[in-house]
Design a protein around this motif. Structure first.
Motif, PDB file in Angstrom:
ATOM      1  N   MET A  28       0.843  -1.189   0.000  1.00  0.00           N
ATOM      2  CA  MET A  28       0.000   0.000   0.000  1.00  0.00           C
ATOM      3  C   MET A  28       0.875   1.234   0.000  1.00  0.00           C
ATOM      4  O   MET A  28       2.000   1.212   0.506  1.00  0.00           O
ATOM      5  CB  MET A  28      -0.948  -0.012   1.195  1.00  0.00           C
ATOM      6  CG  MET A  28      -0.284  -0.131   2.518  1.00  0.00           C
ATOM      7  SD  MET A  28      -0.690   1.298   3.480  1.00  0.00           S
ATOM      8  CE  MET A  28       0.337   1.075   4.894  1.00  0.00           C
ATOM      9  N   TRP A  34       3.964   4.210   3.602  1.00  0.00           N
ATOM     10  CA  TRP A  34       3.743   3.149   2.624  1.00  0.00           C
ATOM     11  C   TRP A  34       4.393   1.883   3.161  1.00  0.00           C
ATOM     12  O   TRP A  34       5.311   1.951   3.969  1.00  0.00           O
ATOM     13  CB  TRP A  34       4.305   3.521   1.258  1.00  0.00           C
ATOM     14  CG  TRP A  34       5.794   3.747   1.234  1.00  0.00           C
ATOM     15  CD1 TRP A  34       6.452   4.918   1.490  1.00  0.00           C
ATOM     16  CD2 TRP A  34       6.792   2.777   0.961  1.00  0.00           C
ATOM     17  NE1 TRP A  34       7.800   4.747   1.399  1.00  0.00           N
ATOM     18  CE2 TRP A  34       8.043   3.429   1.066  1.00  0.00           C
ATOM     19  CE3 TRP A  34       6.776   1.426   0.640  1.00  0.00           C
ATOM     20  CZ2 TRP A  34       9.251   2.775   0.867  1.00  0.00           C
ATOM     21  CZ3 TRP A  34       7.987   0.776   0.438  1.00  0.00           C
ATOM     22  CH2 TRP A  34       9.196   1.448   0.545  1.00  0.00           C
ATOM     23  N   LEU A  36       3.773  -2.763   3.729  1.00  0.00           N
ATOM     24  CA  LEU A  36       3.134  -4.057   3.526  1.00  0.00           C
ATOM     25  C   LEU A  36       1.829  -4.131   4.299  1.00  0.00           C
ATOM     26  O   LEU A  36       1.695  -3.515   5.357  1.00  0.00           O
ATOM     27  CB  LEU A  36       4.052  -5.185   3.994  1.00  0.00           C
ATOM     28  CG  LEU A  36       5.365  -5.345   3.257  1.00  0.00           C
ATOM     29  CD1 LEU A  36       6.201  -6.440   3.899  1.00  0.00           C
ATOM     30  CD2 LEU A  36       5.121  -5.648   1.794  1.00  0.00           C
ATOM     31  N   GLU A  37       0.913  -4.946   3.772  1.00  0.00           N
ATOM     32  CA  GLU A  37      -0.378  -5.106   4.435  1.00  0.00           C
ATOM     33  C   GLU A  37      -0.811  -6.561   4.412  1.00  0.00           C
ATOM     34  O   GLU A  37      -0.575  -7.274   3.443  1.00  0.00           O
ATOM     35  CB  GLU A  37      -1.426  -4.248   3.747  1.00  0.00           C
ATOM     36  CG  GLU A  37      -2.769  -4.334   4.430  1.00  0.00           C
ATOM     37  CD  GLU A  37      -3.771  -3.392   3.832  1.00  0.00           C
ATOM     38  OE1 GLU A  37      -3.966  -2.316   4.411  1.00  0.00           O
ATOM     39  OE2 GLU A  37      -4.344  -3.739   2.802  1.00  0.00           O
ATOM     40  N   LYS A  39      -4.382  -8.792   5.215  1.00  0.00           N
ATOM     41  CA  LYS A  39      -5.814  -8.736   5.517  1.00  0.00           C
ATOM     42  C   LYS A  39      -6.300 -10.157   5.742  1.00  0.00           C
ATOM     43  O   LYS A  39      -6.105 -11.031   4.899  1.00  0.00           O
ATOM     44  CB  LYS A  39      -6.595  -8.097   4.374  1.00  0.00           C
ATOM     45  CG  LYS A  39      -8.072  -8.001   4.671  1.00  0.00           C
ATOM     46  CD  LYS A  39      -8.813  -7.335   3.536  1.00  0.00           C
ATOM     47  CE  LYS A  39     -10.290  -7.279   3.865  1.00  0.00           C
ATOM     48  NZ  LYS A  39     -11.066  -6.864   2.715  1.00  0.00           N
ATOM     49  N   ARG A  44      -7.500  -5.751   8.950  1.00  0.00           N
ATOM     50  CA  ARG A  44      -6.334  -5.338   8.170  1.00  0.00           C
ATOM     51  C   ARG A  44      -5.224  -4.893   9.105  1.00  0.00           C
ATOM     52  O   ARG A  44      -5.452  -4.124  10.028  1.00  0.00           O
ATOM     53  CB  ARG A  44      -6.664  -4.171   7.243  1.00  0.00           C
ATOM     54  CG  ARG A  44      -7.677  -4.477   6.221  1.00  0.00           C
ATOM     55  CD  ARG A  44      -7.833  -3.360   5.233  1.00  0.00           C
ATOM     56  NE  ARG A  44      -7.983  -2.048   5.866  1.00  0.00           N
ATOM     57  CZ  ARG A  44      -8.248  -0.949   5.190  1.00  0.00           C
ATOM     58  NH1 ARG A  44      -8.357  -0.976   3.889  1.00  0.00           N
ATOM     59  NH2 ARG A  44      -8.395   0.198   5.808  1.00  0.00           N
ATOM     60  N   ASN A  46      -1.104  -3.374   8.881  1.00  0.00           N
ATOM     61  CA  ASN A  46      -0.069  -2.903   7.975  1.00  0.00           C
ATOM     62  C   ASN A  46       1.137  -2.388   8.747  1.00  0.00           C
ATOM     63  O   ASN A  46       1.027  -2.029   9.914  1.00  0.00           O
ATOM     64  CB  ASN A  46      -0.607  -1.844   7.006  1.00  0.00           C
ATOM     65  CG  ASN A  46      -1.343  -0.739   7.713  1.00  0.00           C
ATOM     66  OD1 ASN A  46      -0.794  -0.106   8.591  1.00  0.00           O
ATOM     67  ND2 ASN A  46      -2.587  -0.507   7.347  1.00  0.00           N
ATOM     68  N   SER A  48       4.912  -0.015   7.994  1.00  0.00           N
ATOM     69  CA  SER A  48       5.588   0.852   7.027  1.00  0.00           C
ATOM     70  C   SER A  48       6.943   0.282   6.633  1.00  0.00           C
ATOM     71  O   SER A  48       7.585  -0.432   7.401  1.00  0.00           O
ATOM     72  CB  SER A  48       5.778   2.252   7.605  1.00  0.00           C
ATOM     73  OG  SER A  48       6.741   2.235   8.640  1.00  0.00           O
ATOM     74  N   HIS A  75      -3.636   3.783  14.125  1.00  0.00           N
ATOM     75  CA  HIS A  75      -2.258   3.530  13.760  1.00  0.00           C
ATOM     76  C   HIS A  75      -1.314   4.330  14.629  1.00  0.00           C
ATOM     77  O   HIS A  75      -1.696   5.304  15.271  1.00  0.00           O
ATOM     78  CB  HIS A  75      -1.980   3.762  12.270  1.00  0.00           C
ATOM     79  CG  HIS A  75      -2.209   5.149  11.768  1.00  0.00           C
ATOM     80  ND1 HIS A  75      -3.027   5.391  10.714  1.00  0.00           N
ATOM     81  CD2 HIS A  75      -1.734   6.356  12.130  1.00  0.00           C
ATOM     82  CE1 HIS A  75      -3.039   6.685  10.448  1.00  0.00           C
ATOM     83  NE2 HIS A  75      -2.261   7.279  11.306  1.00  0.00           N
ATOM     84  N   ARG A 121      -4.988   6.342   0.988  1.00  0.00           N
ATOM     85  CA  ARG A 121      -4.024   5.339   0.559  1.00  0.00           C
ATOM     86  C   ARG A 121      -4.655   4.449  -0.503  1.00  0.00           C
ATOM     87  O   ARG A 121      -5.880   4.361  -0.618  1.00  0.00           O
ATOM     88  CB  ARG A 121      -3.505   4.511   1.726  1.00  0.00           C
ATOM     89  CG  ARG A 121      -4.544   3.646   2.357  1.00  0.00           C
ATOM     90  CD  ARG A 121      -3.957   2.844   3.485  1.00  0.00           C
ATOM     91  NE  ARG A 121      -5.035   2.318   4.279  1.00  0.00           N
ATOM     92  CZ  ARG A 121      -4.904   1.917   5.505  1.00  0.00           C
ATOM     93  NH1 ARG A 121      -3.750   1.967   6.089  1.00  0.00           N
ATOM     94  NH2 ARG A 121      -5.932   1.443   6.153  1.00  0.00           N
ATOM     95  N   GLY A 123      -3.918   0.453  -2.419  1.00  0.00           N
ATOM     96  CA  GLY A 123      -3.167  -0.778  -2.250  1.00  0.00           C
ATOM     97  C   GLY A 123      -3.573  -1.863  -3.217  1.00  0.00           C
ATOM     98  O   GLY A 123      -4.627  -1.799  -3.856  1.00  0.00           O
ATOM     99  N   ARG A 125      -3.588  -6.197  -3.313  1.00  0.00           N
ATOM    100  CA  ARG A 125      -3.453  -7.441  -2.528  1.00  0.00           C
ATOM    101  C   ARG A 125      -3.604  -8.661  -3.412  1.00  0.00           C
ATOM    102  O   ARG A 125      -4.374  -8.643  -4.364  1.00  0.00           O
ATOM    103  CB  ARG A 125      -4.537  -7.545  -1.459  1.00  0.00           C
ATOM    104  CG  ARG A 125      -4.338  -6.701  -0.276  1.00  0.00           C
ATOM    105  CD  ARG A 125      -5.382  -7.059   0.779  1.00  0.00           C
ATOM    106  NE  ARG A 125      -5.736  -5.866   1.488  1.00  0.00           N
ATOM    107  CZ  ARG A 125      -6.821  -5.146   1.286  1.00  0.00           C
ATOM    108  NH1 ARG A 125      -7.728  -5.521   0.430  1.00  0.00           N
ATOM    109  NH2 ARG A 125      -7.033  -4.058   1.974  1.00  0.00           N
TER     110      ARG A 125
END
Length: 128
Positions: A28, A34, A36-37, A39, A44, A46, A48, A75, A121, A123, A125
């Motif tokens: 993302m 920015w 990884l994520e 789900k 979800r 994530n 950085s 976050h 944002r 993303g 997946r």
């Protein structure tokens, strides 16, 4: 007392029935970081990959049988100005199995500064 009420609401929302039932991993980009994520069902998570540390968790609530959804969570961002934020928002996800593309938009309410910032944002997946 308001902080405790908001925190209890967010935590209880994390354990409501899922909006989507798949597991996906992706990347993302956006504001405030920015990375990884992951789900799983409607949760979800994530992290950085940029210069400053950031992690986030959101619960996704689907809107009937549409690609639109709302989300709530929070976050932590290790920046000079902001740290911990509550993050409600709206989004849309387009699925072309096994790939999904999404866009989110919403305010982030930073608790340490008592300030908010509009953040977005996008993303991609891969579901398995």
């Amino acid at each position: 007392m308001r902080f405790i009420s908001c925190f209890a609401l967010i935590v209880s929302a994390l354990f409501v029935s899922p909006a989507f039932s798949k597991t996906g991993v992706g990347v993302m980009v956006g504001n405030p970081y920015w990375g990884l994520e992951l789900k799983h069902n409607s949760l979800r998570m994530n992290v950085s990959l940029d210069d400053n540390f950031g992690v986030g968790v959101n619960k996704v609530f689907g809107i009937n049988d549409t690609p639109f959804y709302v989300y709530a969570g929070g976050h932590y961002v290790d920046r000079d100005k902001y740290s911990i934020a509550l993050t409600p928002g709206v989004g849309v996800e387009i699925n072309a199995n096994p790939v999904g593309f999404y866009i989110d938009f919403g305010p982030s309410f930073y608790l340490d500064e008592m300030d908010f910032d509009w953040e977005a944002r996008a993303g991609l997946r891969v579901y398995f």
